[in-house]
Design a protein around this motif. Structure first.
Motif, PDB file in Angstrom:
ATOM      1  N   ASP A 169     -65.489  15.815  33.084  1.00  0.00           N
ATOM      2  CA  ASP A 169     -64.603  16.093  31.943  1.00  0.00           C
ATOM      3  C   ASP A 169     -64.093  14.746  31.426  1.00  0.00           C
ATOM      4  OD1 ASP A 169     -62.988  17.153  30.056  1.00  0.00           O
ATOM      5  OD2 ASP A 169     -61.665  18.236  31.426  1.00  0.00           O
ATOM      6  N   PRO A 170     -64.810  14.112  30.507  1.00  0.00           N
ATOM      7  CA  PRO A 170     -64.561  12.707  30.177  1.00  0.00           C
ATOM      8  C   PRO A 170     -63.593  12.469  29.022  1.00  0.00           C
ATOM      9  CG  PRO A 170     -66.599  13.405  29.173  1.00  0.00           C
ATOM     10  CD  PRO A 170     -66.015  14.614  29.818  1.00  0.00           C
ATOM     11  N   VAL A 171     -62.614  13.299  28.807  1.00  0.00           N
ATOM     12  CA  VAL A 171     -61.667  13.088  27.703  1.00  0.00           C
ATOM     13  C   VAL A 171     -60.947  11.754  27.897  1.00  0.00           C
ATOM     14  CG1 VAL A 171     -59.599  13.946  26.549  1.00  0.00           C
ATOM     15  CG2 VAL A 171     -61.343  15.550  27.333  1.00  0.00           C
ATOM     16  N   GLY A 172     -60.989  10.916  26.838  1.00  0.00           N
ATOM     17  CA  GLY A 172     -60.331   9.616  26.884  1.00  0.00           C
ATOM     18  C   GLY A 172     -61.181   8.516  27.493  1.00  0.00           C
ATOM     19  N   ALA A 173     -62.329   8.834  28.063  1.00  0.00           N
ATOM     20  CA  ALA A 173     -63.194   7.814  28.675  1.00  0.00           C
ATOM     21  C   ALA A 173     -64.105   7.188  27.619  1.00  0.00           C
ATOM     22  CB  ALA A 173     -64.025   8.435  29.784  1.00  0.00           C
ATOM     23  N   ALA A 197     -62.878  11.799  22.233  1.00  0.00           N
ATOM     24  CA  ALA A 197     -61.660  12.490  21.794  1.00  0.00           C
ATOM     25  C   ALA A 197     -61.692  13.979  22.111  1.00  0.00           C
ATOM     26  CB  ALA A 197     -61.470  12.309  20.283  1.00  0.00           C
ATOM     27  N   LEU A 198     -62.887  14.566  22.205  1.00  0.00           N
ATOM     28  CA  LEU A 198     -62.999  16.013  22.402  1.00  0.00           C
ATOM     29  C   LEU A 198     -64.205  16.321  23.291  1.00  0.00           C
ATOM     30  CD1 LEU A 198     -62.148  18.938  21.574  1.00  0.00           C
ATOM     31  CD2 LEU A 198     -63.769  18.737  19.675  1.00  0.00           C
ATOM     32  N   VAL A 199     -64.032  17.276  24.213  1.00  0.00           N
ATOM     33  CA  VAL A 199     -65.132  17.735  25.059  1.00  0.00           C
ATOM     34  C   VAL A 199     -65.423  19.181  24.695  1.00  0.00           C
ATOM     35  CG1 VAL A 199     -65.927  18.210  27.388  1.00  0.00           C
ATOM     36  CG2 VAL A 199     -64.516  16.190  26.948  1.00  0.00           C
ATOM     37  N   SER A 200     -66.613  19.385  24.101  1.00  0.00           N
ATOM     38  CA  SER A 200     -66.991  20.726  23.697  1.00  0.00           C
ATOM     39  C   SER A 200     -67.568  21.528  24.871  1.00  0.00           C
ATOM     40  CB  SER A 200     -68.014  20.643  22.558  1.00  0.00           C
ATOM     41  OG  SER A 200     -68.481  21.921  22.217  1.00  0.00           O
ATOM     42  N   LYS A 201     -68.242  20.840  25.766  1.00  0.00           N
ATOM     43  CA  LYS A 201     -68.831  21.505  26.912  1.00  0.00           C
ATOM     44  C   LYS A 201     -68.793  20.560  28.105  1.00  0.00           C
ATOM     45  CE  LYS A 201     -72.832  24.485  27.912  1.00  0.00           C
ATOM     46  NZ  LYS A 201     -74.123  24.981  27.376  1.00  0.00           N
ATOM     47  N   ILE A 202     -68.275  21.056  29.215  1.00  0.00           N
ATOM     48  CA  ILE A 202     -68.148  20.250  30.427  1.00  0.00           C
ATOM     49  C   ILE A 202     -69.527  19.857  30.946  1.00  0.00           C
ATOM     50  CG2 ILE A 202     -67.360  20.262  32.827  1.00  0.00           C
ATOM     51  CD1 ILE A 202     -65.103  20.062  30.906  1.00  0.00           C
ATOM     52  N   GLY A 203     -69.615  18.602  31.431  1.00  0.00           N
ATOM     53  CA  GLY A 203     -70.859  18.133  32.034  1.00  0.00           C
ATOM     54  C   GLY A 203     -70.796  18.237  33.557  1.00  0.00           C
ATOM     55  N   TYR A 204     -71.935  18.050  34.203  1.00  0.00           N
ATOM     56  CA  TYR A 204     -71.999  18.130  35.668  1.00  0.00           C
ATOM     57  C   TYR A 204     -72.942  17.045  36.199  1.00  0.00           C
ATOM     58  CZ  TYR A 204     -69.547  22.603  35.929  1.00  0.00           C
ATOM     59  OH  TYR A 204     -68.589  23.592  35.863  1.00  0.00           O
TER      60      TYR A 204
END
Length: 222
Positions: A169-173, A197-204
């Motif tokens: 969840d890379p918000v702000g990275a 600025a925005l994460v539409s879909k979480i990565g793994y």
């Protein structure tokens, strides 16, 4: 022989005057003695030459042995080098095979994990879609359903973590093309360009390897 000659000379010493007279009268005896002396010298020369030849022959044999030794040492060196290279090649093959086996153990479940990610996404959307203000004691059915979804989502994340599957969840990275997939770029006040600025879909990630990149919106210059 030397002892016999000495005895003869001792025996003849008192008779030297008589011997001289005999030699004067018999020149043949002097020639015979001279011939015997020359024959003895020739025998000594032959023996000396034979000894020299014997000394030369071992030298030639030693030379042949030295050459043969050098050839054998060169062959041994060549065989040793080939043996070492073969050992190195076998060790490299063994290490590569071991690495492939270890990677197969770690990443052999990635296809199965990708399928489970869709289930995790659905659970996450289901919990997010429930209005928080509706979760009340006077609405026990919705509350129970919501709590069950939350518990199921938590449990599936524990299972993911147990098998090396982690959320991204890379918000702000900072944007990383190896871990994130940019859906759009837009200026955002107060945020540095190039950040997410925005994460539409979480990565793994599976054991540190990106299994599914996060779908993100990236900040750009105004």
């Amino acid at each position: 022989m030397a002892a016999v000659a000495q005895c003869v000379r001792g025996a003849l010493r008192p008779r030297l005057p008589l011997l001289s007279v005999a030699l004067r009268t018999s020149p043949r005896l002097l020639c015979a003695a001279t011939q015997q002396k020359n024959t003895g010298q020739n025998l000594e020369e032959d023996q000396s030459q034979s000894q020299n030849e014997q000394k030369v022959e071992p030298s030639s044999a030693e030379k042949l042995l030295a050459e043969e030794k050098a050839k054998l040492e060169e062959q041994l060196k060549d065989v040793t080098d080939k043996y070492k290279r073969a050992l190195a090649d076998a060790e490299n093959v063994r290490q590569r095979s071991q690495k492939l086996v270890e990677e197969a153990k770690l990443y052999g479940i990635q296809s199965f994990c990708k399928d489970l990610l869709e289930v995790a996404d659905i659970l996450e959307k289901a919990t997010e879609s429930v209005p928080k203000e509706e979760i009340k004691d006077d609405n026990p059915h919705l509350k129970s359903l919501y709590e069950g979804l939350v518990m199921t989502e938590m449990q599936i994340q524990k299972v993911f973590k147990k098998h090396g599957l982690m959320r991204v969840d890379p918000v702000g990275a900072k944007f990383d093309p190896y871990e994130h997939e940019a859906l759009f770029h837009a200026p955002v006040e107060g945020q540095e360009p190039g950040t997410i600025a925005l994460v539409s879909k979480i990565g793994y990630k599976l054991h540190g390897r990106t299994l599914r990149p996060a779908l993100v919106g990236v900040v750009k210059d105004a």
